[in-house]
Scaffold this motif. Structure first.
Motif, PDB file in Angstrom:
ATOM      1  N   ALA A 431       0.886  -1.234  -0.114  1.00 28.64           N
ATOM      2  CA  ALA A 431       0.046   0.060  -0.067  1.00 28.64           C
ATOM      3  C   ALA A 431       0.909   1.330   0.131  1.00 28.64           C
ATOM      4  O   ALA A 431       1.965   1.412   0.210  1.00 28.64           O
ATOM      5  N   THR A 432       0.353   2.134  -0.449  1.00 28.32           N
ATOM      6  CA  THR A 432       0.855   3.848  -0.479  1.00 28.32           C
ATOM      7  C   THR A 432       1.371   4.022   1.036  1.00 28.32           C
ATOM      8  O   THR A 432       0.373   4.040   1.900  1.00 28.32           O
ATOM      9  N   PRO A 433       2.538   4.636   1.260  1.00 30.07           N
ATOM     10  CA  PRO A 433       2.860   5.064   2.432  1.00 30.07           C
ATOM     11  C   PRO A 433       1.928   6.314   2.961  1.00 30.07           C
ATOM     12  O   PRO A 433       1.442   6.816   2.205  1.00 30.07           O
ATOM     13  N   ARG A 434       2.094   6.520   4.439  1.00 33.74           N
ATOM     14  CA  ARG A 434       1.292   7.470   4.884  1.00 33.74           C
ATOM     15  C   ARG A 434       2.492   8.670   5.343  1.00 33.74           C
ATOM     16  O   ARG A 434       3.560   8.363   5.361  1.00 33.74           O
ATOM     17  N   PRO A 435       1.896   9.892   5.793  1.00 34.02           N
ATOM     18  CA  PRO A 435       2.969  10.797   6.094  1.00 34.02           C
ATOM     19  C   PRO A 435       3.474  10.353   7.481  1.00 34.02           C
ATOM     20  O   PRO A 435       2.776   9.781   8.156  1.00 34.02           O
ATOM     21  N   GLY A 436       4.699  10.966   7.594  1.00 37.24           N
ATOM     22  CA  GLY A 436       5.183  10.531   8.857  1.00 37.24           C
ATOM     23  C   GLY A 436       6.437  11.241   8.943  1.00 37.24           C
ATOM     24  O   GLY A 436       7.109  11.900   8.098  1.00 37.24           O
ATOM     25  N   PRO A 437       7.021  11.265  10.403  1.00 36.84           N
ATOM     26  CA  PRO A 437       8.341  12.156  10.711  1.00 36.84           C
ATOM     27  C   PRO A 437       9.515  11.491  10.005  1.00 36.84           C
ATOM     28  O   PRO A 437       9.676  10.161   9.718  1.00 36.84           O
ATOM     29  N   ASP A 438      10.484  12.168   9.765  1.00 36.04           N
ATOM     30  CA  ASP A 438      11.682  11.956   9.104  1.00 36.04           C
ATOM     31  C   ASP A 438      11.820  11.699   7.878  1.00 36.04           C
ATOM     32  O   ASP A 438      12.508  11.024   7.110  1.00 36.04           O
ATOM     33  N   GLN A 439      10.495  11.779   7.050  1.00 39.69           N
ATOM     34  CA  GLN A 439      10.556  11.601   5.511  1.00 39.69           C
ATOM     35  C   GLN A 439      11.062  12.984   4.873  1.00 39.69           C
ATOM     36  O   GLN A 439      11.443  13.858   5.545  1.00 39.69           O
ATOM     37  N   TYR A 440      11.699  12.757   3.689  1.00 42.60           N
ATOM     38  CA  TYR A 440      12.636  13.770   3.164  1.00 42.60           C
ATOM     39  C   TYR A 440      11.751  14.387   2.130  1.00 42.60           C
ATOM     40  O   TYR A 440      10.853  14.021   1.259  1.00 42.60           O
ATOM     41  N   PHE A 441      11.852  16.058   2.230  1.00 42.59           N
ATOM     42  CA  PHE A 441      11.441  16.935   1.473  1.00 42.59           C
ATOM     43  C   PHE A 441      12.552  17.629   0.557  1.00 42.59           C
ATOM     44  O   PHE A 441      13.271  17.959   1.326  1.00 42.59           O
ATOM     45  N   HIS A 442      12.201  17.752  -0.802  1.00 47.92           N
ATOM     46  CA  HIS A 442      13.174  18.710  -1.545  1.00 47.92           C
ATOM     47  C   HIS A 442      13.016  20.130  -1.227  1.00 47.92           C
ATOM     48  O   HIS A 442      11.849  20.491  -1.156  1.00 47.92           O
ATOM     49  N   SER A 443      14.099  20.936  -0.983  1.00 51.03           N
ATOM     50  CA  SER A 443      13.840  22.297  -0.861  1.00 51.03           C
ATOM     51  C   SER A 443      15.498  22.957  -0.989  1.00 51.03           C
ATOM     52  O   SER A 443      15.988  22.460  -0.670  1.00 51.03           O
ATOM     53  N   ARG A 444      15.217  23.863  -1.965  1.00 58.70           N
ATOM     54  CA  ARG A 444      16.464  24.352  -2.365  1.00 58.70           C
ATOM     55  C   ARG A 444      16.651  25.918  -1.938  1.00 58.70           C
ATOM     56  O   ARG A 444      15.670  26.487  -2.578  1.00 58.70           O
ATOM     57  N   GLY A 445      17.744  26.302  -1.525  1.00 56.55           N
ATOM     58  CA  GLY A 445      17.619  27.796  -1.104  1.00 56.55           C
ATOM     59  C   GLY A 445      19.036  27.971  -0.163  1.00 56.55           C
ATOM     60  O   GLY A 445      19.559  27.228   0.181  1.00 56.55           O
ATOM     61  N   ARG A 446      19.372  29.215  -0.261  1.00 58.13           N
ATOM     62  CA  ARG A 446      20.628  29.950   0.081  1.00 58.13           C
ATOM     63  C   ARG A 446      20.520  30.224   1.724  1.00 58.13           C
ATOM     64  O   ARG A 446      19.584  31.041   1.863  1.00 58.13           O
ATOM     65  N   LEU A 447      21.285  29.657   2.472  1.00 56.19           N
ATOM     66  CA  LEU A 447      21.271  30.020   3.856  1.00 56.19           C
ATOM     67  C   LEU A 447      22.307  30.888   4.347  1.00 56.19           C
ATOM     68  O   LEU A 447      22.040  31.785   5.196  1.00 56.19           O
ATOM     69  N   LEU A 448      23.625  30.905   3.719  1.00 52.40           N
ATOM     70  CA  LEU A 448      24.707  31.643   3.978  1.00 52.40           C
ATOM     71  C   LEU A 448      25.180  32.073   2.768  1.00 52.40           C
ATOM     72  O   LEU A 448      25.640  31.181   2.114  1.00 52.40           O
ATOM     73  N   ASP A 449      25.724  33.421   2.739  1.00 53.99           N
ATOM     74  CA  ASP A 449      26.412  33.811   1.143  1.00 53.99           C
ATOM     75  C   ASP A 449      27.673  34.322   1.491  1.00 53.99           C
ATOM     76  O   ASP A 449      27.721  35.554   1.796  1.00 53.99           O
ATOM     77  N   ASN A 450      28.678  33.516   1.252  1.00 51.17           N
ATOM     78  CA  ASN A 450      30.148  34.018   1.377  1.00 51.17           C
ATOM     79  C   ASN A 450      30.349  34.728   2.562  1.00 51.17           C
ATOM     80  O   ASN A 450      30.973  36.077   2.446  1.00 51.17           O
ATOM     81  N   VAL A 451      29.872  34.228   3.757  1.00 50.83           N
ATOM     82  CA  VAL A 451      30.110  34.697   4.953  1.00 50.83           C
ATOM     83  C   VAL A 451      31.489  34.266   5.679  1.00 50.83           C
ATOM     84  O   VAL A 451      31.863  33.228   5.571  1.00 50.83           O
ATOM     85  N   GLN A 452      32.283  35.410   6.292  1.00 49.32           N
ATOM     86  CA  GLN A 452      33.508  35.043   6.823  1.00 49.32           C
ATOM     87  C   GLN A 452      33.184  34.290   8.396  1.00 49.32           C
ATOM     88  O   GLN A 452      32.555  35.148   8.973  1.00 49.32           O
ATOM     89  N   ILE A 453      33.909  33.578   8.482  1.00 45.74           N
ATOM     90  CA  ILE A 453      34.054  32.879   9.969  1.00 45.74           C
ATOM     91  C   ILE A 453      35.649  33.086  10.154  1.00 45.74           C
ATOM     92  O   ILE A 453      36.565  32.482   9.567  1.00 45.74           O
ATOM     93  N   SER A 454      35.777  33.507  11.378  1.00 46.09           N
ATOM     94  CA  SER A 454      37.056  33.972  11.826  1.00 46.09           C
ATOM     95  C   SER A 454      37.895  32.535  12.138  1.00 46.09           C
ATOM     96  O   SER A 454      37.124  31.325  12.586  1.00 46.09           O
ATOM     97  N   ALA A 455      39.146  32.919  12.522  1.00 46.90           N
ATOM     98  CA  ALA A 455      40.022  31.385  12.757  1.00 46.90           C
ATOM     99  C   ALA A 455      39.668  31.030  14.065  1.00 46.90           C
ATOM    100  O   ALA A 455      39.324  31.791  14.983  1.00 46.90           O
ATOM    101  N   ASN A 456      39.519  29.557  14.009  1.00 45.75           N
ATOM    102  CA  ASN A 456      39.294  28.963  15.243  1.00 45.75           C
ATOM    103  C   ASN A 456      38.316  29.292  16.001  1.00 45.75           C
ATOM    104  O   ASN A 456      38.039  29.583  17.213  1.00 45.75           O
ATOM    105  N   SER A 457      36.937  29.385  15.326  1.00 46.79           N
ATOM    106  CA  SER A 457      35.590  29.993  16.017  1.00 46.79           C
ATOM    107  C   SER A 457      34.421  29.106  15.376  1.00 46.79           C
ATOM    108  O   SER A 457      34.621  28.457  14.415  1.00 46.79           O
ATOM    109  N   ALA A 458      33.460  29.427  16.119  1.00 44.86           N
ATOM    110  CA  ALA A 458      32.132  28.686  15.466  1.00 44.86           C
ATOM    111  C   ALA A 458      31.289  29.830  15.320  1.00 44.86           C
ATOM    112  O   ALA A 458      31.234  30.930  15.770  1.00 44.86           O
ATOM    113  N   MET A 459      30.370  29.540  14.212  1.00 48.46           N
ATOM    114  CA  MET A 459      29.239  30.488  14.062  1.00 48.46           C
ATOM    115  C   MET A 459      27.727  29.693  14.130  1.00 48.46           C
ATOM    116  O   MET A 459      27.847  28.579  13.303  1.00 48.46           O
ATOM    117  N   ALA A 460      26.871  30.084  14.841  1.00 47.42           N
ATOM    118  CA  ALA A 460      25.604  29.712  14.783  1.00 47.42           C
ATOM    119  C   ALA A 460      24.756  30.239  13.406  1.00 47.42           C
ATOM    120  O   ALA A 460      24.742  31.466  13.309  1.00 47.42           O
TER     121      ALA A 460
END
Length: 788
Positions: A431-460
């Motif tokens: 039978a055809t599957p039902r909607p459920g968690p952890d199923q995969y959806f296509h979505s294409r878009g830019r989240l970060l555009d050529n952003v500088q991250i300093s040496a030995n650091s993290a960016m949220a």
């Protein structure tokens, strides 16, 4: 009386004291809607009263004429009137009051819930299969069972030191042949004993309501035969039965062993597909493969018989009973008619399947019917389902049939685990599957555009609600990561969920010559953010593009589930001209179905005399802003992508470069909304190998931590490679000639590649070094694909 270390095992129904789903007595007893109105007319009705404890029954009995009390359950049947109902509702020990309305055999909620009505309509009744019921005997003459008991045996030890006597009709410890497991003869006919359990279980498996009054329901496999094996003994001591509960019926493990051995013998002449054991005891958080029943369960499995065992009714959140904990058995927990976990059901990682087990009405001796609750009632739903699948897929063995049930089941999540609930129509009818968690959806878009991250650091980085991604419930994203060092800088990036501890592995290695790029699958933090960690001595420029996502809940529509395939090379040294385009067709990709392909998992390797960029996207879509990869002159480059085909099934591979580029592409799997397959489970990156040396042309087996031991079909992982000479690290296929490339590495330089690959039976993958010199690799799991 002698005290021994090993005691008998009570069948699981005995530990249920309050019906699942009924409200606490502190809030007042639940009264069946309409009952008070009927009694207000002056009528007297039969009612069933459930109390919190058996000690509360005495007070409840004063509310009317006592018609029946049960030997174990805190339930009493009364004939009462309006005044009696008022008295019952005022007693604190009363949990619920409902009419004792005569009913035909209606498995009318549980069987349709799992799709058993659809399989019966399709002609799949379990015909040609037999299920062995090792229990308290079976009332073979019950009209619900229709004379389909095809063999009987009794193994019922008598032991004076245990106050145990035989329940075999002949009074001996062993009896075989017709009538030997009759639940209505011998000591089972004693009204002080309750031998109804086995008849109830047999009815769930193979009861047939056709032609009976009302014809309201049947068991899961109404065309299957039953082997009835009595494995219980009578006990007359409260030391074993519990205070005030003697006499009772309990089962010695030795009797279970004898019964399972009898199933093995009968398998030579009968088409037995499953043995049902609705019994158990103990608390096990790990497989109990030292259990003496393991050997015979293994032997039966090899002979084509699955052993299905109830998981227990103690409500343990992370443990099940024995012998359900035997790794080669099928452990079954219970759900309610509302499709939630039964409060009494044991659960956790050792559980294989869930099935309805609350308030199940089935056959009992005396040609009667009764509701019972427990994982004892859930297990026979699975046993009957195996008989149905055995008819639908006669060439498959028990392990493959179990896999079908697990892969097609409806996932029920709870703290610590997710377990599939039996969905028989999906397993048998695709039978055809039902909607459920952890199923995969296509979505294409830019989240970060050529952003500088300093040496030995993290960016949220905020990802929920950005670039078209959902604002709520985002669990994971597939992410194309591009990075280039500033100045002369080089280093590595790590990517992880914002609320996870930073992993020690790396998602990408970069330098200052070009934008290095790869795709990974990463968890999203509870705050909707991910972290990008720069492990370089200088700053780095980073671009992030989302290519897809999963949710922590069922969406309004069905998302994609993943099907790993035997790797196939769909382009081999194919030339794409400068500023030109090459199209890949899903119709020409081996292993992909003709319809229903939502996205394709591709690995692309490329090389050109000049520099340039490569973009892979759906034919007919707008040309994307981001590149899948920059490629340098004269150096082999590789990247992984999950790409949506166009409406015509075509995928563009576009070369934005000043010279021809030669490409090779491997397909490793596909996402589809058209069939039940595996869902995506992103994890905190977990190391699987460090500095693993693979000689030229050699292979190494990699096993993954941080992922379940069973139920995983594929792994999404990174390979960080460094070799003295250039080469390629690939995944060795389980079948077929094509290796699936993961990362192309130049001489003396760190490079990271990502891929998704099917796992072997033991959960491993085999990496091959297709280079001319030794390569050292680090391997990290980022996601796994679990049967949804």
């Amino acid at each position: 009386m002698r005290r021994l270390a090993i005691v008998a095992v009570a069948f699981l129904l005995s530990s249920i004291t309050v019906a699942a789903g009924t409200p606490a007595a502190a809030a007042g007893p639940w009264v069946e809607p309409g009952l008070a109105a009927q009694l207000a007319t002056g009528a007297e009705l039969r009612v069933n009263v459930v109390t919190r404890e058996r000690a509360d029954l005495a007070a409840a009995s004063g509310a009317g004429q006592v018609l029946q009390t049960l030997s174990r359950l805190p339930v009493i049947t009364l004939r009462t009137d309006q005044a009696g109902l008022q008295r019952l509702t005022g007693q604190p020990g009363v949990v619920s009051v409902s009419e004792d309305r005569p009913v035909p055999p209606v498995l009318g909620q549980s069987v349709p819930l799992i799709g058993g009505d659809r399989t019966r309509t399709a002609g799949l009744t379990g015909a040609g299969g037999v299920v062995a019921v090792l229990d308290t005997g079976v009332a073979a003459g019950h009209p619900f069972l229709g004379g389909r008991v095809v063999a009987e045996a009794c193994f019922s030890p008598a032991d004076f030191d245990y106050s145990a006597s035989s329940l075999c009709p002949n009074g001996a410890a062993r009896q075989e042949g017709a009538g030997s497991a009759d639940a209505e003869s011998g000591q089972c006919a004693d009204e002080l004993l309750d031998c109804s359990h086995g008849t109830h279980v047999a009815g769930i498996i193979a009861g047939d309501g056709e032609g009976l009054d009302g014809d309201d329901g049947s068991g899961v496999a109404p065309g299957a035969g039953i082997v009835a094996i009595q494995i219980f003994s009578r006990f007359d001591s409260d030391d074993f039965c519990g205070s005030g509960r003697a006499p009772c019926v309990l089962s010695f493990p030795s009797a279970q062993l004898a019964g399972l051995e009898k199933v093995q013998a009968l398998k030579q002449t009968l088409p037995i597909v499953a043995a049902n054991l609705s019994l158990g005891a103990g608390r096990h958080t790990a497989p109990c493969d030292s259990d003496p029943r393991k050997a015979v369960i293994d032997t039966l499995l090899a002979a084509g018989v699955a052993t299905v065992v109830a998981a227990g009714n103690d409500g343990y959140p992370d443990a099940i009973s024995a012998p359900a904990c035997v790794s080669s058995a099928i452990a079954v927990g219970s759900t309610t008619d509302a499709d939630t976990l039964s409060s009494f059901s044991n659960r956790g990682p050792l559980l294989d399947l869930l099935a309805p087990g609350s308030d199940i009405i089935s056959s009992v001796p005396g040609n009667g019917w009764a509701p019972m609750s427990g994982t004892s009632m859930a297990a026979p739903h699975v046993s009957g389902a195996l008989a149905v699948l055995g008819q639908a897929f006669p060439g498959l063995g028990p392990a493959a049939l179990e896999a079908k049930l697990e892969e097609s089941g409806r996932p029920i999540g709870y703290p610590g685990a997710t377990t599939p609930r039996l969905q028989l129509d999906d397993a048998a009818l695709d039978a055809t599957p039902r909607p459920g968690p952890d199923q995969y959806f296509h979505s294409r878009g830019r989240l970060l555009d050529n952003v500088q991250i300093s040496a030995n650091s993290a960016m949220a980085v905020q990802v929920s609600g950005v670039a078209g991604l959902p604002a709520q419930g985002l669990r994971a994203i597939s992410l194309n990561v591009s990075a280039k060092g500033e100045g002369f800088g080089s280093g590595a990036l790590a990517v992880h969920a914002s609320n996870d501890q930073e992993p020690d592995g790396k998602a990408l290695a970069y330098d200052n010559t070009r934008f290095a790029a790869t795709m990974i699958i990463t968890k999203v933090g509870a705050d909707g953010k991910i972290k990008i960690v720069n492990r370089g001595a200088g700053a780095v420029r980073v671009t992030l593009d989302a290519h897809g996502h999963t949710l922590d809940h069922a969406a309004a529509v069905v998302g994609g589930t993943y099907v790993p395939i035997t790797p196939a090379r769909v382009a081999d040294r194919t030339v794409v001209p400068a500023w030109g385009n090459h199209q890949l067709s899903t119709a020409a990709m081996p292993g992909l179905p003709a319809t229903g392909v939502g996205q394709v998992a591709l690995t692309v390797m490329l090389k050109s005399p000049s520099t340039g960029t490569m973009r892979v996207y759906a034919a007919g879509d707008v040309y994307p802003a981001e590149a899948n990869a920059d490629y340098p002159a004269g150096v082999t480059t590789q990247f992984h992508t999950i790409v949506k085909p166009g409406p015509d099934g075509k995928i563009n591979v576009h070369n934005l470069g000043f010279d021809n580029v030669e490409i090779s592409a491997d397909v490793a799997g596909y996402f589809t909304a058209g069939q039940r397959a595996s869902v995506v489970r992103a994890i905190r990156p977990a190391p699987a190998a460090r500095a693993l040396a693979i000689p030229a042309g050699g292979t190494k087996t990699v096993r993954f931590t941080g992922v379940p031991a069973t139920g995983v079909t594929a792994i999404g992982f990174t390979v960080a490679a460094r070799g003295a000479a250039a080469g390629v690290v690939s995944v060795l296929p389980q079948s077929g000639p094509t290796t699936a490339r993961v990362v192309a590495y130049p001489a003396g330089k760190d490079v990271v590649g990502f891929t998704t690959a099917a796992v072997r039976a033991d959960g491993s993958v085999v990496l091959k070094n297709e280079g001319t010199g030794q390569v050292s690799v680090d391997v990290d799991a980022h996601a796994y694909f679990a049967r949804g």
